[in-house]
Design an enzyme around this catalytic site. Structure first.
Site, PDB file in Angstrom:
ATOM      1  N   ALA A 289      39.503  42.243  37.271  1.00  0.00           N
ATOM      2  CA  ALA A 289      39.644  42.391  35.822  1.00  0.00           C
ATOM      3  C   ALA A 289      38.731  43.480  35.278  1.00  0.00           C
ATOM      4  O   ALA A 289      37.589  43.634  35.716  1.00  0.00           O
ATOM      5  CB  ALA A 289      39.343  41.064  35.133  1.00  0.00           C
TER       6      ALA A 289
ATOM      7  N   ASN B  34      35.215  40.181  38.076  1.00  0.00           N
ATOM      8  CA  ASN B  34      34.795  41.326  37.274  1.00  0.00           C
ATOM      9  C   ASN B  34      34.751  42.592  38.114  1.00  0.00           C
ATOM     10  O   ASN B  34      33.943  42.707  39.040  1.00  0.00           O
ATOM     11  CB  ASN B  34      33.417  41.030  36.668  1.00  0.00           C
ATOM     12  CG  ASN B  34      32.828  42.225  35.945  1.00  0.00           C
ATOM     13  OD1 ASN B  34      33.520  43.171  35.635  1.00  0.00           O
ATOM     14  ND2 ASN B  34      31.528  42.157  35.689  1.00  0.00           N
ATOM     15  N   CYS B  35      35.577  43.560  37.767  1.00  0.00           N
ATOM     16  CA  CYS B  35      35.636  44.812  38.515  1.00  0.00           C
ATOM     17  C   CYS B  35      34.291  45.531  38.534  1.00  0.00           C
ATOM     18  O   CYS B  35      33.901  46.120  39.535  1.00  0.00           O
ATOM     19  CB  CYS B  35      36.703  45.719  37.902  1.00  0.00           C
ATOM     20  SG  CYS B  35      36.741  47.406  38.545  1.00  0.00           S
ATOM     21  N   PHE B  36      33.553  45.486  37.409  1.00  0.00           N
ATOM     22  CA  PHE B  36      32.342  46.292  37.297  1.00  0.00           C
ATOM     23  C   PHE B  36      31.076  45.586  37.772  1.00  0.00           C
ATOM     24  O   PHE B  36      29.988  46.113  37.616  1.00  0.00           O
ATOM     25  CB  PHE B  36      32.177  46.791  35.857  1.00  0.00           C
ATOM     26  CG  PHE B  36      32.985  48.031  35.598  1.00  0.00           C
ATOM     27  CD1 PHE B  36      32.461  49.292  35.839  1.00  0.00           C
ATOM     28  CD2 PHE B  36      34.287  47.944  35.153  1.00  0.00           C
ATOM     29  CE1 PHE B  36      33.200  50.428  35.629  1.00  0.00           C
ATOM     30  CE2 PHE B  36      35.050  49.079  34.935  1.00  0.00           C
ATOM     31  CZ  PHE B  36      34.501  50.334  35.172  1.00  0.00           C
TER      32      PHE B  36
ATOM     33  N   LYS C 213      27.670  51.227  38.174  1.00  0.00           N
ATOM     34  CA  LYS C 213      29.049  51.675  38.371  1.00  0.00           C
ATOM     35  C   LYS C 213      29.578  52.307  37.091  1.00  0.00           C
ATOM     36  O   LYS C 213      29.627  51.674  36.045  1.00  0.00           O
ATOM     37  CB  LYS C 213      29.912  50.482  38.774  1.00  0.00           C
ATOM     38  CG  LYS C 213      31.381  50.807  39.036  1.00  0.00           C
ATOM     39  CD  LYS C 213      32.061  49.578  39.603  1.00  0.00           C
ATOM     40  CE  LYS C 213      33.551  49.727  39.757  1.00  0.00           C
ATOM     41  NZ  LYS C 213      34.174  48.539  40.344  1.00  0.00           N
TER      42      LYS C 213
END
Length: 220
Positions: free
Chosen positions: A63, A119-121, A136
């Protein structure tokens, strides 16, 4: 997301490669194509009086909260090599463009454990780009179909810490330190110039026509 998917289909039919930039209004959370599990409360989040949209990307990954970010999309074909090599060929314009703005980026090093984090980040894989302090800056994902690649990603610029914490939890937020002189227009101009150099092409800036908008909306 619908526009990116439509651009991929157009390239399959002979349309030239495309580089696209966009921001989000209202803010939204995009889910990876295969991401089926996420907190139920995400469907009811608001920010500054606006309900956050919850959308699904045609590409994979985790996400992403799209608020205070710049999203890019590359649609191209003719690339060879492994998935990682194709990421590196496309990401080179991001590295060169940010270097021209005085920001050095490198690839992340996270292992397979990232798939368990929504969480992608919160983690950076070898397909993502990080700042020298490890934060990131750019998370990317791909969709490959019949030799055509759609790679798009989120560039974190001015994320709202309170909203980010509300979505992912306090331990997920990391501060991004970028030169204060940068704005979206300057960043896009630098990335277009880098793409011209990296892909050896002359990019023509062109908005979608009315008929193209109608074709995209018909697919929704």
């Amino acid at each position: 997301m619908a526009i990116d998917r439509w651009l991929l289909e157009q390239h399959q039919s002979g349309h030239p490669p495309t580089l696209r930039f966009y921001t989000w209004s209202p803010p939204a959370i995009s889910l990876g194509y295969h991401q089926r599990q996420y907190p139920e409360y995400w469907q009811h989040l608001t920010w500054q009086g606006q309900k956050l949209d919850l959308v699904r990307r045609p590409s994979g990954g985790r996400a992403v909260l799209h608020q205070g970010d710049l999203t890019y999309a590359v649609v191209t074909s003719g690339l060879t090599g492994s998935r990682l090599q194709m990421y590196e060929k496309i990401c080179e314009f991001l590295i060169q463009g940010w270097r021209s703005l005085g920001v050095e980026l490198d690839y992340g090093t996270a292992g397979r454990g990232y798939i368990h984090n929504p969480n992608c980040f919160s983690t950076a894989t070898s397909a993502d780009l990080v700042l020298p302090d490890g934060a990131k800056l750019i998370g990317s994902a791909q969709l490959r179909r019949s030799g055509v690649i759609l790679q798009h990603g989120s560039i974190r610029l001015q994320p709202d810490a309170e909203l980010f914490t509300q979505v992912f939890g306090a331990e997920s937020f990391t501060t991004i330190q970028l030169p204060q002189s940068l704005n979206v227009e300057k960043i896009i101009a630098a990335l277009i110039a880098a793409a011209n150099n990296c892909f050896d092409m002359q990019i023509e800036v062109k908005p979608l026509s009315l008929s193209e908008w109608e074709a995209i909306l018909e697919q929704l």
